[in-house]
Design a protein around this motif. Sequence first.
Motif, PDB file in Angstrom:
ATOM      1  N   ASN A   4      24.047  33.868  83.542  1.00  0.00           N
ATOM      2  CA  ASN A   4      25.110  32.988  83.061  1.00  0.00           C
ATOM      3  C   ASN A   4      24.612  31.980  82.033  1.00  0.00           C
ATOM      4  N   ALA A   5      23.507  32.277  81.387  1.00  0.00           N
ATOM      5  CA  ALA A   5      22.950  31.355  80.397  1.00  0.00           C
ATOM      6  C   ALA A   5      23.942  31.142  79.261  1.00  0.00           C
ATOM      7  N   LYS A   6      24.126  29.894  78.904  1.00  0.00           N
ATOM      8  CA  LYS A   6      25.015  29.556  77.792  1.00  0.00           C
ATOM      9  C   LYS A   6      24.188  29.519  76.518  1.00  0.00           C
ATOM     10  N   VAL A   7      24.533  30.351  75.578  1.00  0.00           N
ATOM     11  CA  VAL A   7      23.809  30.427  74.320  1.00  0.00           C
ATOM     12  C   VAL A   7      24.792  30.145  73.201  1.00  0.00           C
ATOM     13  N   LYS A   8      24.448  29.165  72.364  1.00  0.00           N
ATOM     14  CA  LYS A   8      25.296  28.872  71.220  1.00  0.00           C
ATOM     15  C   LYS A   8      25.112  29.993  70.218  1.00  0.00           C
ATOM     16  N   SER A   9      26.211  30.524  69.746  1.00  0.00           N
ATOM     17  CA  SER A   9      26.113  31.615  68.787  1.00  0.00           C
ATOM     18  C   SER A   9      27.208  31.504  67.745  1.00  0.00           C
ATOM     19  N   LYS A  10      27.008  32.239  66.682  1.00  0.00           N
ATOM     20  CA  LYS A  10      28.014  32.314  65.629  1.00  0.00           C
ATOM     21  C   LYS A  10      29.181  33.147  66.137  1.00  0.00           C
ATOM     22  N   PRO A  11      30.284  33.134  65.429  1.00  0.00           N
ATOM     23  CA  PRO A  11      31.413  33.978  65.841  1.00  0.00           C
ATOM     24  C   PRO A  11      30.974  35.429  66.001  1.00  0.00           C
ATOM     25  N   LYS A  12      31.584  36.105  66.947  1.00  0.00           N
ATOM     26  CA  LYS A  12      31.203  37.480  67.254  1.00  0.00           C
ATOM     27  C   LYS A  12      31.506  38.419  66.097  1.00  0.00           C
ATOM     28  N   LYS A  13      30.592  39.333  65.869  1.00  0.00           N
ATOM     29  CA  LYS A  13      30.761  40.380  64.872  1.00  0.00           C
ATOM     30  C   LYS A  13      30.511  41.709  65.576  1.00  0.00           C
ATOM     31  N   PRO A  14      31.202  42.738  65.175  1.00  0.00           N
ATOM     32  CA  PRO A  14      30.957  44.036  65.818  1.00  0.00           C
ATOM     33  C   PRO A  14      29.541  44.522  65.519  1.00  0.00           C
ATOM     34  N   VAL A  15      28.968  45.185  66.504  1.00  0.00           N
ATOM     35  CA  VAL A  15      27.644  45.772  66.343  1.00  0.00           C
ATOM     36  C   VAL A  15      27.830  47.263  66.142  1.00  0.00           C
ATOM     37  N   LYS A  16      27.194  47.790  65.119  1.00  0.00           N
ATOM     38  CA  LYS A  16      27.315  49.215  64.843  1.00  0.00           C
ATOM     39  C   LYS A  16      26.259  49.960  65.641  1.00  0.00           C
ATOM     40  N   ILE A  17      26.682  51.035  66.310  1.00  0.00           N
ATOM     41  CA  ILE A  17      25.733  51.869  67.035  1.00  0.00           C
ATOM     42  C   ILE A  17      25.809  53.289  66.491  1.00  0.00           C
ATOM     43  N   ASN A  18      24.757  54.018  66.721  1.00  0.00           N
ATOM     44  CA  ASN A  18      24.653  55.400  66.292  1.00  0.00           C
ATOM     45  C   ASN A  18      25.855  56.189  66.797  1.00  0.00           C
ATOM     46  N   GLU A  19      26.394  57.034  65.941  1.00  0.00           N
ATOM     47  CA  GLU A  19      27.598  57.808  66.279  1.00  0.00           C
ATOM     48  C   GLU A  19      27.392  58.693  67.512  1.00  0.00           C
ATOM     49  N   ASP A  20      26.214  59.288  67.639  1.00  0.00           N
ATOM     50  CA  ASP A  20      25.933  60.139  68.802  1.00  0.00           C
ATOM     51  C   ASP A  20      25.906  59.331  70.095  1.00  0.00           C
ATOM     52  N   TYR A  21      25.307  58.133  70.040  1.00  0.00           N
ATOM     53  CA  TYR A  21      25.284  57.271  71.226  1.00  0.00           C
ATOM     54  C   TYR A  21      26.693  56.823  71.588  1.00  0.00           C
ATOM     55  N   HIS A  22      27.469  56.491  70.559  1.00  0.00           N
ATOM     56  CA  HIS A  22      28.850  56.065  70.793  1.00  0.00           C
ATOM     57  C   HIS A  22      29.635  57.173  71.493  1.00  0.00           C
ATOM     58  N   TYR A  23      29.476  58.396  71.008  1.00  0.00           N
ATOM     59  CA  TYR A  23      30.165  59.536  71.618  1.00  0.00           C
ATOM     60  C   TYR A  23      29.735  59.712  73.076  1.00  0.00           C
ATOM     61  N   ALA A  24      28.427  59.652  73.332  1.00  0.00           N
ATOM     62  CA  ALA A  24      27.920  59.827  74.695  1.00  0.00           C
ATOM     63  C   ALA A  24      28.469  58.747  75.628  1.00  0.00           C
ATOM     64  N   LEU A  25      28.477  57.503  75.154  1.00  0.00           N
ATOM     65  CA  LEU A  25      28.989  56.410  75.986  1.00  0.00           C
ATOM     66  C   LEU A  25      30.486  56.529  76.204  1.00  0.00           C
ATOM     67  N   LYS A  26      31.201  56.921  75.158  1.00  0.00           N
ATOM     68  CA  LYS A  26      32.653  57.081  75.281  1.00  0.00           C
ATOM     69  C   LYS A  26      32.986  58.202  76.272  1.00  0.00           C
ATOM     70  N   LEU A  27      32.262  59.300  76.190  1.00  0.00           N
ATOM     71  CA  LEU A  27      32.468  60.416  77.113  1.00  0.00           C
ATOM     72  C   LEU A  27      32.139  59.995  78.538  1.00  0.00           C
ATOM     73  N   TYR A  28      31.017  59.313  78.732  1.00  0.00           N
ATOM     74  CA  TYR A  28      30.628  58.837  80.065  1.00  0.00           C
ATOM     75  C   TYR A  28      31.701  57.909  80.639  1.00  0.00           C
TER      76      TYR A  28
END
Length: 65
Positions: A4-28
């Motif tokens: 639960n550590a509070k970390v000051k950060s900039k506004p969230k931006k999407p992180v791009k992941i490898n298309e194959d990993y994205h597919y595997a995670l989406k399928l899972y």
Amino acid sequence: MEDNAKVKSKPKKPVKINEDYHYALKLYAALKGDSVTISDLVNEAIKDYINNNKEIQDLIKQNKE
């Protein structure tokens, strides 16, 4: 590292992941069918990676001091 550590950060931006990993995670996530999301899976993997990486933990500790 505390979950639960509070970390000051900039506004969230999407992180791009490898298309194959994205597919595997989406399928899972679809096959698991218990409302788990790709973000949940990625965040858990990142948390585990940080918790098991002494170099990252040491740098975080140095930055806090």
